[in-house]
Motif scaffolding. Structure first.
Motif, PDB file in Angstrom:
ATOM      1  N   VAL A   1      -2.362  -8.979  -9.630  1.00 22.28           N
ATOM      2  CA  VAL A   1      -2.196  -9.468  -8.168  1.00 22.28           C
ATOM      3  C   VAL A   1      -2.272 -11.157  -8.636  1.00 22.28           C
ATOM      4  O   VAL A   1      -3.082 -12.103  -8.395  1.00 22.28           O
ATOM      5  CB  VAL A   1      -2.768  -9.413  -7.408  1.00 22.28           C
ATOM      6  CG1 VAL A   1      -2.710  -9.158  -5.491  1.00 22.28           C
ATOM      7  CG2 VAL A   1      -2.954  -7.371  -7.404  1.00 22.28           C
TER       8      VAL A   1
ATOM      9  N   TYR B   1      -0.309  -4.698  -2.056  1.00 21.79           N
ATOM     10  CA  TYR B   1      -0.052  -5.895  -3.115  1.00 21.79           C
ATOM     11  C   TYR B   1       0.710  -4.339  -3.508  1.00 21.79           C
ATOM     12  O   TYR B   1       2.471  -4.269  -3.414  1.00 21.79           O
ATOM     13  CB  TYR B   1      -0.561  -6.224  -4.052  1.00 21.79           C
ATOM     14  CG  TYR B   1       0.285  -6.996  -4.906  1.00 21.79           C
ATOM     15  CD1 TYR B   1       0.512  -6.727  -5.921  1.00 21.79           C
ATOM     16  CD2 TYR B   1       1.202  -7.691  -5.119  1.00 21.79           C
ATOM     17  CE1 TYR B   1       1.281  -6.798  -7.649  1.00 21.79           C
ATOM     18  CE2 TYR B   1       2.514  -8.258  -5.363  1.00 21.79           C
ATOM     19  CZ  TYR B   1       2.193  -7.982  -6.723  1.00 21.79           C
ATOM     20  OH  TYR B   1       3.153  -8.368  -7.650  1.00 21.79           O
ATOM     21  N   ILE B   2       0.995  -2.878  -3.192  1.00 23.77           N
ATOM     22  CA  ILE B   2       1.053  -1.809  -4.101  1.00 23.77           C
ATOM     23  C   ILE B   2       2.473  -1.460  -3.113  1.00 23.77           C
ATOM     24  O   ILE B   2       3.208  -1.137  -3.409  1.00 23.77           O
ATOM     25  CB  ILE B   2       0.109  -0.982  -4.789  1.00 23.77           C
ATOM     26  CG1 ILE B   2      -1.262  -1.089  -5.460  1.00 23.77           C
ATOM     27  CG2 ILE B   2       0.958   0.895  -4.849  1.00 23.77           C
ATOM     28  CD1 ILE B   2      -1.587  -0.415  -5.980  1.00 23.77           C
TER      29      ILE B   2
ATOM     30  N   ILE C   1       0.590  -0.762 -11.267  1.00 26.90           N
ATOM     31  CA  ILE C   1       1.570  -2.373 -11.000  1.00 26.90           C
ATOM     32  C   ILE C   1       2.173  -2.670 -12.590  1.00 26.90           C
ATOM     33  O   ILE C   1       3.169  -3.321 -11.199  1.00 26.90           O
ATOM     34  CB  ILE C   1      -0.298  -3.082 -10.709  1.00 26.90           C
ATOM     35  CG1 ILE C   1      -0.856  -2.220  -9.385  1.00 26.90           C
ATOM     36  CG2 ILE C   1       0.623  -4.761 -10.776  1.00 26.90           C
ATOM     37  CD1 ILE C   1      -1.870  -3.462  -8.556  1.00 26.90           C
TER      38      ILE C   1
END
Lengths: 181, 92
Positions: free
Chosen positions: A137, A155-156, B56
């Motif tokens: 991140v 963020y996801i 991610i």
């Protein structure tokens, strides 16, 4: 309190957004529309820049990296400065590499079990995985564990929206190019 | 070292409690695609962290692929009809 007028509802939505970077905003249609508009504007610039330069020397990987950068910047802008990862993306892109090195923050040893402020019991494996997460991140390498997890959730949610918006855009463009009316 | 740890068990003033950590980890687990992890099962936090990293990374890859696709489409598409399609897709 409950207002039926459109301006009242919008105000309430804005107030809710102001309170905390709730990750549910990334699922809102309005957010995706805002992002798509920003993205299109950015892509127009990328396309213009590519056309202005010598198109033969611009490799496809450079073009796709420009698109990726534009998409990330637009995503960070859509976050409206309320998350660390978005501020990191905007800061990273605007400065040159040299200036970025000069402005690199002094590492504060807060993350990991070595810090005396960490009261929870984290085993070694968790600490290692948290470090990897912090590297994935933007701007979150040195964050303490709870702040890191908060950034990760936001963020996801943002990344998922980015994928949705870019997919829709790609589909719209490919339909347009395949069936010229 | 041991005195620090015993203090943490007693103190209520420590900002980061184990409960908060497991609460955050379970929230993280909820974010992950359900196909990978059963949301009801209690999963060790290391596993959740690993799955989060993987997720991610896969999202990043997807964005990269989409960027490549978009850059190709940008180069070849006719802008005016593309604009129409874009506006149409936004209004839907």
């Amino acid at each position: 309190m409950a207002s039926s007028s459109p301006t009242g509802k919008r105000k309430r939505e804005e107030e809710e957004e102001e309170q905390s970077p709730s990750s549910s905003k990334w699922r809102a249609r309005r957010t995706e529309e805002t992002y798509s508009s920003k993205l299109i504007q950015a892509l127009r610039l990328v396309r213009a820049a590519a056309a202005a330069g010598t198109t033969t020397t611009t490799s496809s990987s450079t073009r796709s990296r420009d698109v990726r950068d534009a998409a990330d910047r637009a995503l960070a802008a859509a976050a409206r400065g309320r998350s660390r990862w978005s501020r990191a993306i905007l800061a990273r892109r605007r400065t040159t590499l040299l200036r970025a090195r000069l402005h690199h923050p002094v590492p504060i040893p807060m993350a990991g079990s070595s810090s005396s402020n960490q009261r929870h019991q984290q085993n070694h494996e968790e600490v290692e995985k948290a470090k990897v997460l912090g590297r994935l991140v933007p701007g979150c390498r040195k964050l303490p564990f709870p702040a890191l997890l908060a950034e990760v959730s936001d963020y996801i949610a943002a990344l998922e929206m980015q994928v949705r918006a870019m997919t829709a855009l790609a589909q719209a463009l490919s339909t347009a190019s395949s069936s010229p009316s | 070292m041991s005195s620090r740890r015993s203090r943490s068990r007693q103190s209520g003033s420590s900002r980061i409690t184990e409960e908060q950590i497991s609460d955050l980890v379970s929230k993280l687990q909820d974010l992950l695609p359900e196909a990978r992890l059963q949301s009801n099962a209690r999963v060790p936090s290391a596993r959740v962290l690993q799955e989060t990293c993987n997720y991610i990374r896969s999202l990043h890859r997807e964005v990269d692929d989409l960027s490549e696709r978009l850059s190709e489409l940008l180069a070849t598409s006719d802008m005016s009809s593309a604009q129409e399609a874009i506006i149409r897709s936004l209004l839907m």
